[in-house]
Scaffold this active site. Sequence first.
Site, PDB file in Angstrom:
ATOM      1  N   GLY A  27     -30.448  48.345   5.053  1.00 32.67           N
ATOM      2  CA  GLY A  27     -30.073  48.163   6.446  1.00 32.67           C
ATOM      3  C   GLY A  27     -30.610  49.223   7.374  1.00 32.67           C
ATOM      4  O   GLY A  27     -29.896  49.732   8.240  1.00 32.67           O
ATOM      5  N   ALA A  28     -31.895  49.547   7.227  1.00 34.49           N
ATOM      6  CA  ALA A  28     -32.452  50.674   7.981  1.00 34.49           C
ATOM      7  C   ALA A  28     -33.244  50.244   9.211  1.00 34.49           C
ATOM      8  O   ALA A  28     -34.108  50.968   9.682  1.00 34.49           O
ATOM      9  CB  ALA A  28     -33.345  51.505   7.062  1.00 34.49           C
ATOM     10  N   ASN A  29     -32.937  49.058   9.753  1.00 33.23           N
ATOM     11  CA  ASN A  29     -33.694  48.611  10.920  1.00 33.23           C
ATOM     12  C   ASN A  29     -33.065  49.078  12.238  1.00 33.23           C
ATOM     13  O   ASN A  29     -33.648  48.906  13.304  1.00 33.23           O
ATOM     14  CB  ASN A  29     -33.808  47.082  10.940  1.00 33.23           C
ATOM     15  CG  ASN A  29     -32.460  46.396  11.041  1.00 33.23           C
ATOM     16  OD1 ASN A  29     -31.667  46.462  10.114  1.00 33.23           O
ATOM     17  ND2 ASN A  29     -32.204  45.734  12.162  1.00 33.23           N
ATOM     18  N   THR A  30     -31.872  49.695  12.152  1.00 32.80           N
ATOM     19  CA  THR A  30     -31.220  50.153  13.373  1.00 32.80           C
ATOM     20  C   THR A  30     -30.222  51.260  13.037  1.00 32.80           C
ATOM     21  O   THR A  30     -29.909  51.512  11.875  1.00 32.80           O
ATOM     22  CB  THR A  30     -30.474  48.987  14.073  1.00 32.80           C
ATOM     23  OG1 THR A  30     -30.005  49.412  15.353  1.00 32.80           O
ATOM     24  CG2 THR A  30     -29.298  48.499  13.237  1.00 32.80           C
ATOM     25  N   GLY A  31     -29.747  51.937  14.068  1.00 36.40           N
ATOM     26  CA  GLY A  31     -28.650  52.889  13.915  1.00 36.40           C
ATOM     27  C   GLY A  31     -28.901  54.034  12.958  1.00 36.40           C
ATOM     28  O   GLY A  31     -29.994  54.602  12.880  1.00 36.40           O
ATOM     29  N   ILE A  32     -27.863  54.370  12.202  1.00 37.89           N
ATOM     30  CA  ILE A  32     -27.914  55.501  11.280  1.00 37.89           C
ATOM     31  C   ILE A  32     -29.006  55.308  10.234  1.00 37.89           C
ATOM     32  O   ILE A  32     -29.726  56.241   9.893  1.00 37.89           O
ATOM     33  CB  ILE A  32     -26.552  55.683  10.580  1.00 37.89           C
ATOM     34  CG1 ILE A  32     -25.469  56.039  11.595  1.00 37.89           C
ATOM     35  CG2 ILE A  32     -26.632  56.782   9.524  1.00 37.89           C
ATOM     36  CD1 ILE A  32     -24.072  56.001  11.016  1.00 37.89           C
ATOM     37  N   GLY A  33     -29.126  54.086   9.724  1.00 41.50           N
ATOM     38  CA  GLY A  33     -30.138  53.828   8.700  1.00 41.50           C
ATOM     39  C   GLY A  33     -31.542  54.085   9.190  1.00 41.50           C
ATOM     40  O   GLY A  33     -32.373  54.683   8.483  1.00 41.50           O
ATOM     41  N   SER A 156     -16.772  55.834   5.518  1.00 41.17           N
ATOM     42  CA  SER A 156     -16.231  56.094   6.851  1.00 41.17           C
ATOM     43  C   SER A 156     -14.867  56.732   6.719  1.00 41.17           C
ATOM     44  O   SER A 156     -14.143  56.502   5.736  1.00 41.17           O
ATOM     45  CB  SER A 156     -16.103  54.785   7.639  1.00 41.17           C
ATOM     46  OG  SER A 156     -15.300  54.948   8.797  1.00 41.17           O
ATOM     47  N   TYR A 181     -12.537  45.913   7.266  1.00 39.74           N
ATOM     48  CA  TYR A 181     -13.593  46.923   7.317  1.00 39.74           C
ATOM     49  C   TYR A 181     -13.141  48.219   6.639  1.00 39.74           C
ATOM     50  O   TYR A 181     -13.852  48.780   5.793  1.00 39.74           O
ATOM     51  CB  TYR A 181     -13.989  47.209   8.766  1.00 39.74           C
ATOM     52  CG  TYR A 181     -14.873  48.426   8.918  1.00 39.74           C
ATOM     53  CD1 TYR A 181     -16.242  48.346   8.657  1.00 39.74           C
ATOM     54  CD2 TYR A 181     -14.344  49.660   9.280  1.00 39.74           C
ATOM     55  CE1 TYR A 181     -17.058  49.469   8.762  1.00 39.74           C
ATOM     56  CE2 TYR A 181     -15.143  50.784   9.393  1.00 39.74           C
ATOM     57  CZ  TYR A 181     -16.501  50.681   9.131  1.00 39.74           C
ATOM     58  OH  TYR A 181     -17.296  51.803   9.239  1.00 39.74           O
TER      59      TYR A 181
END
Length: 304
Positions: A27-33, A156, A181
């Site tokens: 999931g590295a296409n946005t945000g923290i990743g 988290s 979550y």
Amino acid sequence: MASTKSAKNGRVTKDLEIAGKTVLITGANTGIGLETAIDLAQRNAKVIIACRNLQKAESAKQKIIESSGSNNVVVKHLDLASFESIRKLAADINATEERLDVLINNPGLVLSTYEETADGFEMQFGVNHLGHFLLTNLLLDLLKRSAPSRIVNVASAGHQATTINWNDPNRKNNFNGMEAYCQSKLMNVLFSRELSKKLDGSGVTSNSLHPGAVETEIGRDLGCCKMSGFLACMTICFFTFCPCVVVDAEQGAQTSVYCAIAPELENVTGKYFSGCKVVRESSHARNDESASKLWEMSEELTGL
């Protein structure tokens, strides 16, 4: 590499490189990743980003290349809501990669409504926990052959807000998206804890972390709630009674980077980090009986 203190004020020192190492980030296409991928590419690692949306992944790849100056970036398809997709990626990685030094299990999906994965599990339970549980186990042999290697699970502080509903882990009855979550994040910490024990003596470490209250797209799937990433993070912190300062994704990625590369952590395993240091997880997250029970349930549900 000499053992040094690799972070100061929550940031990893810039001169620390990991040339010759291969890192897989989900999931590295946005945000923290994405920010984690940029940081590690700047440190001369080979970075594999595994994402569901290939168009967005290719755009992310170009941003990583432009920001880091490294062309050693590979895109792979991965839909964590599909066991079939997970198995295909694992087979691909095992067949094409000579080594895997770091696996970073990154995504943290948040939904307001009940949705199911392709395999019939509540989406947050399926993606945030079961998907990463299956992927990690399918890549363990490669990680062991690459030892010393590391598994980093992005959890988290929300894990402190709940317990596991063992009778209904999908939480289908009286569904609450934030509770689901937080349960999935508790599962991340327990999974990482149990995995560290199973990997004892293998040269592979397993740690989990809280990235901070990060303003990202985490709330993009909250549907009718129309909750932004900022509000999603503030809500999580409210539920966990944690005072927080919201940081950007680049700062939020620092603990992931620290756990992935800090030389002083080579033999540190089964710990929970925040702000590039070990912190205390909730009492439920330290329950070894729950960790073992979750592992057995996850094995059965994923067909391992």
